[in-house]
Scaffold this active site. Structure first.
Site, mmCIF file in Angstrom:
data_model
loop_
_atom_site.group_PDB
_atom_site.id
_atom_site.type_symbol
_atom_site.label_atom_id
_atom_site.label_comp_id
_atom_site.label_asym_id
_atom_site.label_seq_id
_atom_site.Cartn_x
_atom_site.Cartn_y
_atom_site.Cartn_z
ATOM 1 N N TYR A 71 0.861 -1.176 0.000
ATOM 2 C CA TYR A 71 0.000 0.000 0.000
ATOM 3 C C TYR A 71 0.898 1.227 0.000
ATOM 4 O O TYR A 71 1.445 1.618 1.033
ATOM 5 C CB TYR A 71 -0.896 -0.041 1.234
ATOM 6 C CG TYR A 71 -2.018 0.978 1.285
ATOM 7 C CD1 TYR A 71 -2.222 1.915 0.267
ATOM 8 C CD2 TYR A 71 -2.884 1.009 2.371
ATOM 9 C CE1 TYR A 71 -3.236 2.830 0.323
ATOM 10 C CE2 TYR A 71 -3.916 1.930 2.446
ATOM 11 C CZ TYR A 71 -4.094 2.844 1.421
ATOM 12 O OH TYR A 71 -5.120 3.758 1.491
ATOM 13 N N LYS A 113 -0.602 -1.116 -4.611
ATOM 14 C CA LYS A 113 -1.693 -0.155 -4.735
ATOM 15 C C LYS A 113 -1.061 1.218 -4.591
ATOM 16 O O LYS A 113 -0.573 1.583 -3.516
ATOM 17 C CB LYS A 113 -2.754 -0.363 -3.644
ATOM 18 C CG LYS A 113 -3.835 0.724 -3.671
ATOM 19 C CD LYS A 113 -4.671 0.732 -2.401
ATOM 20 C CE LYS A 113 -5.619 1.928 -2.398
ATOM 21 N NZ LYS A 113 -6.361 2.069 -1.126
#
Length: 295
Positions: free
Chosen positions: A136, A164
């Site tokens: 992330y 991501k």
């Protein structure tokens, strides 16, 4: 590597009841609505899911409740983050045990690690599970900013398969999508960059807006990435841009929960110290959502 994720992955909320406790029963309602809308996957307990405000037991219970409610219909990515390698491993192993398809792990965020320490953190966590890990990338919250070469280095770790990107840096996102680090698939996580990311070939987007207006998000994905109808996609994007742009101007989980309340899908308020959005913001969001296509 078999494609595990494609399309729109909804970053989902953690429902709370009137007393501020986690509403596990409310999770099924959220899931059934997203599945019916054609969403391609679900990401739990990230920013939208308010994971920093959850206890460890609550965090686990939310992940399990989402996996149980999905019941194999969609892949579920379990979001998590910890400043402790031991706790991160515990959460990752638990997520695998209850049936998550992958773990989305934000890097330790209190005192940013050296790259050597960060590499060891992900090496240890990835080595503890057999499901893949999604990094992330959230530098404005973690203080950790990685270069493309550092991502290439991390991709050498077995199981470190996805990123991501919520960096907010359009140039870096375009670079990563155009010249992706080997063995690493990059997804978009910055709402207003969704059109940009898809134009550069992103295979998926992790999108909080998709938990609010899922049918519009899926329709947009199908128009852009499946039908390849650019003009139609541009028209559909105008509404989604408005929603995305607004949500990036307020506290994100508070905005999503306000939106759910506006459309009749109440999931509680946010957990303190986060506050609900202001009335004028609520009214502005209501005006934007009044133009949604699917009621």
């Amino acid at each position: 590597m078999t494609r595990l994720f494609s399309g729109i992955l909804a970053a989902v909320v953690t429902p709370l009841d009137a007393t501020g406790e986690v509403d596990l029963k409310g999770i099924k309602k959220q899931v059934d609505r997203l599945v019916a809308a054609g969403i391609h996957g679900i990401v739990t307990t990230g920013t939208t899911g308010e994971f920093p405000a959850l206890t460890l037991d609550e965090h686990k219970s939310v992940i399990k409740a989402y996996v149980d409610a999905v019941d194999g219909r969609l892949p579920v990515v379990a979001g998590m983050g910890s400043n402790s390698t031991r706790e991160a491993i515990e959460m990752a192993q638990y997520s695998e045990k209850v049936g998550a398809a992958a773990c989305m792990i934000v890097p330790p965020f209190y005192d940013p690690l050296t790259f050597k320490a960060l590499y060891k953190f992900y090496e240890d966590v990835c080595g503890s599970i057999s499901i893949p890990v999604m990094y992330y990338n959230l530098p404005h919250a973690t203080g950790v900013h990685l270069t493309a070469d550092q991502f290439r280095s991390l991709s050498e770790i077995e199981g470190f398969d996805f990123v991501k990107d919520t960096s907010g840096n359009a140039k870096e996102l375009a670079d990563l999508l155009t010249n992706p680090p080997s063995k690493l698939t990059v997804f978009n996580g910055w709402d207003t960059f969704t059109f940009l990311a898809m134009s550069h070939g992103a295979e998926a987007g992790v999108w909080g807006v998709a938990s609010l207006v899922p049918k519009e998000c899926v329709e947009f994905w199908n128009t852009f990435s499946v039908e390849k109808d650019l003009e139609k996609a541009r028209e559909q994007w105008k509404f989604l841009w408005e929603v995305s742009n607004f949500l990036e101007s307020v506290n994100y989980p508070a905005g999503i929960k306000a939106g759910l309340d506006i459309i009749g899908e109440y999931a509680g308020t946010v957990r303190p110290p986060t506050l609900p959005i202001e009335k004028e913001e609520y009214d502005k969001l209501a005006e934007i959502l009044s133009r949604r296509k699917y009621k």
